[in-house]
Design a protein around this motif. Structure first.
Motif, PDB file in Angstrom:
ATOM      1  N   ALA A 138      49.734  35.378  34.139  1.00 33.34           N
ATOM      2  CA  ALA A 138      48.277  35.396  33.920  1.00 33.34           C
ATOM      3  C   ALA A 138      47.722  33.989  34.146  1.00 33.34           C
ATOM      4  CB  ALA A 138      47.993  35.878  32.499  1.00 33.34           C
ATOM      5  N   PRO A 139      46.379  33.849  34.365  1.00 34.49           N
ATOM      6  CA  PRO A 139      45.364  34.911  34.400  1.00 34.49           C
ATOM      7  C   PRO A 139      45.517  35.817  35.617  1.00 34.49           C
ATOM      8  CG  PRO A 139      44.382  32.807  35.038  1.00 34.49           C
ATOM      9  CD  PRO A 139      45.785  32.502  34.613  1.00 34.49           C
ATOM     10  N   ILE A 140      45.060  37.054  35.436  1.00 36.32           N
ATOM     11  CA  ILE A 140      45.161  38.060  36.491  1.00 36.32           C
ATOM     12  C   ILE A 140      44.068  39.105  36.248  1.00 36.32           C
ATOM     13  CG2 ILE A 140      46.789  39.628  35.295  1.00 36.32           C
ATOM     14  CD1 ILE A 140      48.378  39.602  38.076  1.00 36.32           C
ATOM     15  N   VAL A 141      43.685  39.809  37.298  1.00 36.69           N
ATOM     16  CA  VAL A 141      42.556  40.747  37.194  1.00 36.69           C
ATOM     17  C   VAL A 141      43.051  42.182  37.348  1.00 36.69           C
ATOM     18  CG1 VAL A 141      40.296  41.401  38.118  1.00 36.69           C
ATOM     19  CG2 VAL A 141      40.998  38.993  38.129  1.00 36.69           C
ATOM     20  N   VAL A 142      42.650  43.042  36.396  1.00 40.43           N
ATOM     21  CA  VAL A 142      43.037  44.450  36.406  1.00 40.43           C
ATOM     22  C   VAL A 142      41.782  45.293  36.616  1.00 40.43           C
ATOM     23  CG1 VAL A 142      44.105  46.334  35.093  1.00 40.43           C
ATOM     24  CG2 VAL A 142      44.954  43.982  34.832  1.00 40.43           C
ATOM     25  N   LYS A 143      41.821  46.176  37.631  1.00 38.71           N
ATOM     26  CA  LYS A 143      40.642  46.992  37.955  1.00 38.71           C
ATOM     27  C   LYS A 143      41.004  48.473  38.011  1.00 38.71           C
ATOM     28  CE  LYS A 143      38.213  43.502  40.760  1.00 38.71           C
ATOM     29  NZ  LYS A 143      37.596  43.215  42.080  1.00 38.71           N
ATOM     30  N   ALA A 144      40.146  49.296  37.401  1.00 43.45           N
ATOM     31  CA  ALA A 144      40.251  50.747  37.584  1.00 43.45           C
ATOM     32  C   ALA A 144      39.790  51.049  39.005  1.00 43.45           C
ATOM     33  CB  ALA A 144      39.373  51.468  36.575  1.00 43.45           C
TER      34      ALA A 144
END
Length: 418
Positions: A138-144
């Motif tokens: 991390a940091p990291i981005v999680v998207k639906a």
């Protein structure tokens, strides 16, 4: 012209307010509308995601032009049904609307045309996604990977936060969706709005949104707590760069794949060291950015939307005054979590409604003679002025004149530029 706008939020109130100022507009209907929209247009009860219902309504009311505000009817193919029946429509086809409806689709288009964006991977099961995050850190981005009303993105500062976001998506929080995980990009975010008729592109403004719920950009992400236009970070040099490297290649690739994009492309950008990368595309005007943009554009927006729908964008231009606009969102206490509906908002009838101060309604309704809150984001208090400081002062003057104890707002909208 008889014009129908689909939608009932702050974006649609701003569009209706601006379109109403154009002498070409004879009759204006907004479906479903809200309490504020009812002051400038007729409101109609309509399921705007039903192709059959919208088509029948447009035929019965001799509609000349349909403007589709939100993403859901676009993803449902309402624009296709209207176009196939011969109606003039502003808004992309169902196929082209995948640029917002599917994160994977957008990434694949960017890869195909070489548009700079974050590195990414897609997952259809939780364990694989969790393992990937653990390996990346991390940091990291999680998207639906789908439409989640602006709530499906988590900028995770720890691996644990990312795991929790993955679990939430696979537990069905936003419906049945896969997960897209992206490299974290740091820098300054800005929004760039471009009209396209499938071939030609016309920039129609820049803005900066404030996604976090609290002052100083703290707390969870929201649909947007305020915005201002123009965005100083998007210099003309940067705008030219974005058009050359991101927007025009995307439009060309969409046409090449037989999905010409006709409508407004909202490019969410991350800017660092004089370079821009694409964060995401939306296929409609942003909310609350639209409120600030319409305050500056006024009635000419109808001419631009018509030129876009009639494939003649190369024959028009957007005329900008050297001014600024700023919108402050008033939200219901508890938003973006659970919030109470039905609380009364007082003082609205005494507010100025001018080209320098306007309060746009989002989640409101009229009940027993008073205006009540029906949504999370409820009002968009918008000021315009020769300077951003003047626009800021006018917007917050509206906020302070509203009597709504159950509402709250950020007090620092525009802080980056101010």
């Amino acid at each position: 012209m008889n014009i129908l706008i689909l939608g009932g939020g702050g974006r649609e109130h701003a569009l209706a307010w601006a379109i109403r100022q154009n002498p070409k507009c004879d009759r204006l209907i907004v479906a479903p509308g809200n309490a504020g929209i009812a002051e400038v247009a007729e409101c109609a009860a309509l399921d705007i995601q039903s192709r059959a219902e919208v088509l029948e309504f447009a035929q019965e009311n001799a509609i000349d032009f349909v403007v589709i505000g939100p993403e859901a009817p676009l993803a449902a193919g309402v624009s296709d049904a209207l176009r196939n029946a011969g109606f003039l429509v502003f808004g992309p086809s169902q196929a082209a609307a995948q640029l917002e409806a599917s994160k994977t689709f957008t990434k694949e288009i960017c890869d195909a045309c070489g548009a700079p964006t974050a590195a990414w991977a897609r997952f259809t099961d939780g364990p694989s996604a969790r393992d990937y995050v653990t390996a990346q850190g991390a940091p990291i981005v999680v998207k639906a990977d789908g439409l989640a009303a602006g709530k499906g993105v988590t900028v995770a500062e720890t691996v644990e936060q990312a795991h929790a976001a993955i679990d939430l998506i696979f537990d069905g929080e936003f419906g049945e969706m896969s997960v897209v995980i992206e490299e974290f990009m740091d820098g300054e975010e800005a929004s760039f709005f471009i009209l396209s008729d499938g071939v030609n592109c016309l920039p129609v403004g820049t803005a900066q949104d404030h996604k976090r719920v609290g002052d100083g950009d703290t707390g969870p992400n929201t649909g947007g707590m305020g915005a201002y236009s123009p965005a100083p970070v998007l210099t003309q040099t940067l705008q030219d760069q974005v058009m050359d490297r991101i927007v025009r290649p995307t439009i060309a690739e969409m046409a090449r794949q037989d999905m010409p994009f006709q409508g407004v492309l909202y490019a969410g950008l991350m800017i660092k060291d004089g370079q821009a990368r694409l964060v995401e595309y939306n296929v409609r005007f942003g909310d609350p950015e639209c409120q600030a943009l319409m305050m500056r554009l006024g009635g000419q927006i109808l001419d631009l939307l018509l030129a876009c729908a009639e494939n003649r964008l190369d024959s028009v231009s957007a005329n900008w005054a050297d001014d600024h606009a700023l919108t402050v969102v008033m939200a219901a206490e508890g938003y973006p979590g659970s919030y109470v509906k039905g609380t009364a908002i007082k003082g609205l009838s005494d507010l100025p409604q001018t080209s320098f101060q306007m309060t746009f309604h989002a989640g409101t309704a009229e009940k027993d003679g008073q205006i009540v809150a029906t949504g999370g984001r409820v009002l968009g208090c918008t000021g315009r002025g020769a300077t951003l400081a003047e626009a800021h002062e006018r917007a917050y003057a509206l906020v302070d004149a509203i009597d709504w104890p159950q509402g709250f707002c950020r007090r620092d909208i525009g802080w980056r530029a101010l």
